[in-house]
Design a protein around this motif. Structure first.
Motif, PDB file in Angstrom:
ATOM      1  N   ALA A  77       0.824  -1.209   0.000  1.00  0.00           N
ATOM      2  CA  ALA A  77       0.000   0.000   0.000  1.00  0.00           C
ATOM      3  C   ALA A  77       0.859   1.260   0.000  1.00  0.00           C
ATOM      4  CB  ALA A  77      -0.939  -0.008   1.198  1.00  0.00           C
ATOM      5  N   ASN A  78       2.120   1.125   0.363  1.00  0.00           N
ATOM      6  CA  ASN A  78       2.992   2.298   0.438  1.00  0.00           C
ATOM      7  C   ASN A  78       4.244   2.126  -0.408  1.00  0.00           C
ATOM      8  OD1 ASN A  78       1.728   4.027   2.716  1.00  0.00           O
ATOM      9  ND2 ASN A  78       1.726   1.951   3.496  1.00  0.00           N
ATOM     10  N   ARG A 110       5.351   3.445  -3.093  1.00  0.00           N
ATOM     11  CA  ARG A 110       6.019   4.638  -3.567  1.00  0.00           C
ATOM     12  C   ARG A 110       6.676   5.410  -2.425  1.00  0.00           C
ATOM     13  NH1 ARG A 110       4.804   7.338  -8.600  1.00  0.00           N
ATOM     14  NH2 ARG A 110       3.004   6.181  -9.277  1.00  0.00           N
ATOM     15  N   THR A 111       5.930   5.548  -1.321  1.00  0.00           N
ATOM     16  CA  THR A 111       6.390   6.438  -0.266  1.00  0.00           C
ATOM     17  C   THR A 111       7.270   5.744   0.763  1.00  0.00           C
ATOM     18  OG1 THR A 111       4.240   6.053   0.695  1.00  0.00           O
ATOM     19  CG2 THR A 111       4.594   8.166  -0.386  1.00  0.00           C
TER      20      THR A 111
END
Lengths: 651, 355
Positions: free
Chosen positions: B312-313, B315-316
């Protein structure tokens, strides 16, 4: 063995044949039975003459003052361009296209009815006044608790049939009918209204049982049900109309070829919409097509948005606003994607911990007070929501004067929590730091929720509560399973919120009346019924039952005096606060979105009472700008970045 | 009894010769040893506290309220704060913290807000933090421990049931075999995932977390033992027809004796060969279930939950998915290598393709 098999086959065949032979008779019955249920409906009208009256225009009271609020500001912008396709995502395919009955209360209902449908009048998103929809004008007779309405003769359903008084009479039959399998509707439409009178094809009056300050809204927000569409009503209603799109007087229709089950669904603009040139309506509902594609995963939806496959994405969660689409993002800095935040003012969903007072231990007010002091919402708001959200103080937030002005929620305080737990007998800490009483019982409760996306909130609360010696066992359930659990009243503490409509005053009966907590909660002399049983399938999640509260609620429901209602609401909110069966959580006083620059909103658009940006359908798709942006992304052209905060409605 | 037969000794020798499998085995043993005493390595509780001349060892045993060390609160001491305080006061008190001074549950927001923090040696979050600022190394470590324990329990139970029923089917044969085979066919067609979802929706939440993990184990075992019976059944059938079984029967050995003393040692190679793959299946299954949200109860540390956060994360906070995925791959590779080595060393044919 073989014999049995043959017998089985035979009986199956008989049953099958029976089925097929019954089919045609049914259809024949509806063909010559004056279009299906009409006879049944007529008979129902005749059997309830007090409710369904038929009069002539001459019977209208002569001194009525007709109004239509045509002085309100326009909604939307004259710059809006009709056309284009808006691409959107949804997490789940709608389970039905019905707007009533089993499974119909899903998120897609907003596009079938709530945001796209039309009622006699609508609440203006800026002023909260009523502006005309299907009604041409209306007149209010408070003494008689009646609203008179002249329907617009031009109003048409999407299949071309006119909207008439009969559709309103039919609406009452429809909502009271057992076929729709919707007890709430059955009850509401049987108890709230006492009469509908038909004066001619386009004039009706509707009378309510109680005179409430929002009498006009209660009547004018009613919608017509197309009688010509529901010709075959019966016990099979829910299956028969499962995937049938009801003709709408609104701007968007769903064509059967656009329903690709499980994958996508599209709204198509009705180009011959009857209201397309009317004030309040003409600058809205602009995209020709709104295409919804099912993307089950939020992270994937966001990626699709970043690619430009989806035009708009809600950035409500802090992780999206600050981390995943920060102001420094190249697409933001190049001006391709705009970030906008809108503050709003409206009743707030009551996020918080609903404590089931019917459970052992939780029936003790000291324990509940302790829980109130042991939940660190300040930390959640400050560190998880990054200070964007606001602590709720009561369960009725955002109702203006009806919201209690001075009560504040109990703040995190370990020593106060421990003092209350000690008063309830929990004085010693066990080996793991959790309090125990002298019977060796641990101070542990299950904290359940149906919100997968907010599980982190609960883990934070759990860690903090442990400091006060309280063990909260977290249970993250699937949305439906969680809801079933609270409806069965099997929860200890449940973290949830109820959606709240844009209503004038809060509802108390649903959550706090003993009728919704127990079967016969009190004996006739007012004492607690020792044999009372929990009532399931109600929204009284706290099993809240106090005789005095019941009396206040009943007075509140009967009252027509605004000031008295305010006073009562405050008194009830105080009692609720005293009872400590609800730990108020947080509310979000705003909504925020990211959208590609070709999805355009009117200049300075920020509706005071809006719940989301698309609610009033004032946006439009600028196809030229879309082509321009796509070209710019290829060759690196940049535009001015747009990061806006509309805070004129900040509280 | 414990003296190894020359044949087994030969097998073990061959196992040691297959370097890849042998070193994998050593690494896994070492890792298990580390995991067993994990509380001494990764924990928010201090190893040793010296306060006013007295030594405390808080790692195991009851919690120490802050008041024990002159603090003004009576909940569990925050030893990191305590260390800072002792250093500042400089009164001869000291705290010895583990290598990674965090437990897998606490939210430790270095930046003031709960968000994923990249790996940093300065804050001692060597693999960074997850979305609510919990230490990833700690969660991975304890998540792996639970997964391995779970896999161990799973393998043992599945083997116990699978061997017992499979042997019985093969040995007794006839109607017993026929009926049980049909039962197994029906049973193995029950959709496992739905059963897990259904069963977990009816388990009362008052059940404590370890019990719920136990129930999950039970459910998984209930739906996984069938696979083992097929192999055991055919093997037993084969062995049963051999002369030594007939000889044992003539001497008057009981059924139990024949199964456990004579047949079992001869089908052992099949069993052992399958074992690592069962472990792999168990780890994958528990991870997958966690990923889907039907596995271990929140907030138990788990690989699947971390993987989910990671995806879910992506990219970050790529460090979440990298560490979770890396751990999973490493773990499964180790077990698979061991499995292949065992398989080869127990293979009677010497010209196996595995090397």
């Amino acid at each position: 063995m073989k014999k049995t098999l043959y017998c089985l086959l035979f009986s199956l065949c008989v049953a099958g044949c029976g089925e097929s032979s019954r089919e045609p008779t049914d259809t024949a019955g509806s063909a010559d039975g004056l279009a299906g249920v009409t006879a049944e409906v007529e008979a129902y009208y005749a059997a309830n003459p007090d409710f369904f009256s038929f009069k002539t225009p001459a019977d209208l009271p002569p001194d009525l003052v007709w109004e239509n609020n045509n002085h309100l500001p326009e909604i939307g912008s004259p710059d809006a361009i009709k056309g284009g396709t808006q691409n959107a995502a949804m997490q789940d395919f709608p389970r039905t296209l019905r707007t009533v009955g089993p499974d119909s209360n899903g998120g897609f209902r907003a596009y079938l009815l709530d945001d796209t449908g039309m009622t006699m009048a609508h609440l203006h998103p800026e002023t909260r006044d009523l502006y005309p929809g299907l009604a041409e004008s209306w007149a209010i007779d408070e003494a008689a608790r009646t609203v008179y309405v002249k329907l617009d003769p031009a109003a048409r359903f999407s299949d071309g049939e006119p909207v008439t008084a009969d559709d309103y009479l039919f609406m009452f039959w429809f909502y009271r009918s057992p076929y729709i399998m919707a007890p709430w509707y059955n009850n509401f439409y049987s108890t709230t209204y006492t009469n509908i009178t038909r004066y001619d094809d386009y004039t009706i009056s509707i009378t309510t049982r109680e005179l409430k300050p929002d009498l006009d809204e209660r009547v004018l927000l009613l919608r017509p049900i197309p009688q010509h569409f529901y010709t075959d009503m019966g016990d099979d209603f829910s299956e028969r109309y499962q995937w049938e799109f009801e003709p709408t007087p609104g701007a968007y229709i769903i064509r059967p070829e656009d329903v690709r089950k499980g994958r996508s669904i599209a709204l198509t603009r009705n180009k011959d919409w009857w209201a397309k040139d009317k004030k309040y309506w003409r600058y809205r509902f602009n995209p020709d097509r709104i295409q919804f594609t099912v993307i089950r995963d939020d992270a994937k939806t966001f990626e699709a948005f970043k690619r430009g496959d989806i035009d708009q994405f809600g950035l409500g969660l802090a992780e999206y606003w600050y981390e995943k689409l920060p102001d420094s993002d190249p697409d933001i800095q190049a001006g391709y994607i705009h970030k906008v935040m809108y503050y709003n003012q409206r009743p707030r969903p009551n996020f918080g911990l609903w404590i089931n007072t019917a459970q052992p231990l939780l029936s003790d007010r000291d324990i509940r007070l302790g829980i109130n002091y042991a939940t660190n919402w300040e930390l959640v708001i400050e560190k998880f929501f990054r200070g964007d959200n606001t602590r709720m103080n009561t369960g009725q937030e955002g109702f203006g004067e009806f919201t209690h002005p001075t009560i504040t929620a109990r703040t995190f305080d370990i020593s106060k929590a421990q003092a209350h737990f000690a008063a309830a007998g929990f004085t010693e800490r066990g080996a793991d730091g959790i309090l125990v009483n002298d019977q060796g019982q641990r101070l542990a409760f299950t904290l359940s929720t149906g919100y997968e996306s907010l599980r982190d909130v609960l883990t934070i609360l759990r860690e903090e509560a442990a400091k006060a010696g309280l063990d909260l066992r977290i249970e993250v359930l699937d949305g439906t399973v969680g809801w079933k659990k609270v409806q069965e009243k099997q929860h200890d503490i449940f973290f949830t919120a109820f959606g709240v409509f844009l209503e004038l005053y809060p509802r108390f009966w649903e959550h706090y009346h003993s009728d919704n907590a127990y079967d016969r909660a009190f004996l006739d002399d007012g004492s607690v019924n020792p044999e009372r049983k929990l009532k399931t399938q109600t929204n009284n999640l706290e099993s809240f039952a106090i005789l005095e509260m019941d009396q206040l609620i009943e007075r509140y429901r009967r009252s027509s005096d605004r000031d008295e209602m305010i006073q009562l609401a405050h008194r009830m909110t105080e009692m609720h606060h005293e009872h400590a069966s609800f730990v108020p959580g947080f509310y979000q006083g705003f909504f925020r979105i990211g959208h590609w620059r070709w999805l355009r909103y009117p200049e300075g658009f920020s509706h005071k009472h809006a719940q989301g940006p698309g609610e009033a359908f004032v946006h439009w798709i600028d196809t030229d700008m879309k082509a321009e942006t796509e070209a710019a992304r290829r060759d690196g052209t940049r535009f001015d970045p747009v990061i806006r905060v509309h805070d004129q409605w900040a509280e | 009894m414990f003296a190894l037969t020359p044949q087994t000794q030969k097998k073990l020798r061959r196992f040691r010769q297959i370097k890849r499998g042998y070193y994998s085995f050593l690494i896994l043993v070492g890792l298990s040893a580390l995991l067993a005493c994990g509380e001494l390595l990764i924990n928010s509780r201090a190893l040793v506290v010296s306060y006013q001349g007295e030594l405390y060892f808080p790692t195991y045993g009851d919690f120490h309220p802050g008041t024990d060390f002159g603090l003004d609160y009576d909940y569990e001491t925050n030893y990191r704060d305590l260390q800072a305080r002792f250093d500042e006061a400089d009164e001869g008190n000291w705290v010895l913290l583990p290598l990674v001074p965090y437990n897998p549950y606490e939210n430790n927001a270095a930046g003031g807000v709960f968000r994923p923090q990249p790996p940093s040696a300065a804050s001692q979050h060597y693999l960074g933090t997850d979305t609510t600022s919990r230490d990833i190394l700690a969660r991975l470590f304890y998540g792996t421990r639970i997964a391995l324990l779970f896999a161990l329990g799973f393998t043992l139970s599945v083997y116990l049931i699978g061997i017992a029923i499979g042997c019985a089917m093969g040995y007794f044969g006839g109607v017993f075999d026929l009926v049980l085979q049909r039962v197994i066919e029906i049973w193995s067609n029950v959709p496992f995932l739905y059963m897990v979802i259904i069963i977990f929706s009816v388990i009362p939440s008052t059940v404590a977390v370890p019990t719920r993990i136990g129930i999950l184990l039970l459910v998984m075992v209930l739906f996984s033992w069938t696979g083992m019976t097929y192999y055991m059944r055919t093997e037993t059938y084969k062995e049963k027809a051999r002369d030594y079984v007939a000889a044992a029967r003539i001497i008057g050995a009981s059924n139990t004796r024949i199964i456990f003393r004579h047949i079992m040692p001869n089908v052992l190679s099949t069993l052992i060969t399958f074992m690592p793959f069962t472990v792999v299946a168990a780890i994958s299954a528990i991870t997958a279930l966690d990923f889907l949200g039907f596995g271990l109860p929140v907030p138990t540390p788990s690989l699947g939950e971390l993987l989910k956060q990671g995806t879910a994360n992506l990219r970050t906070a790529p460090w979440i998915v990298i560490s979770a995925f890396g751990t999973l791959v490493a773990l499964l590779t180790l077990v698979t290598f061991i499995g292949e080595a065992i398989r080869e060393s127990f293979d009677p044919k010497t010209f196996s393709v595995y090397r």
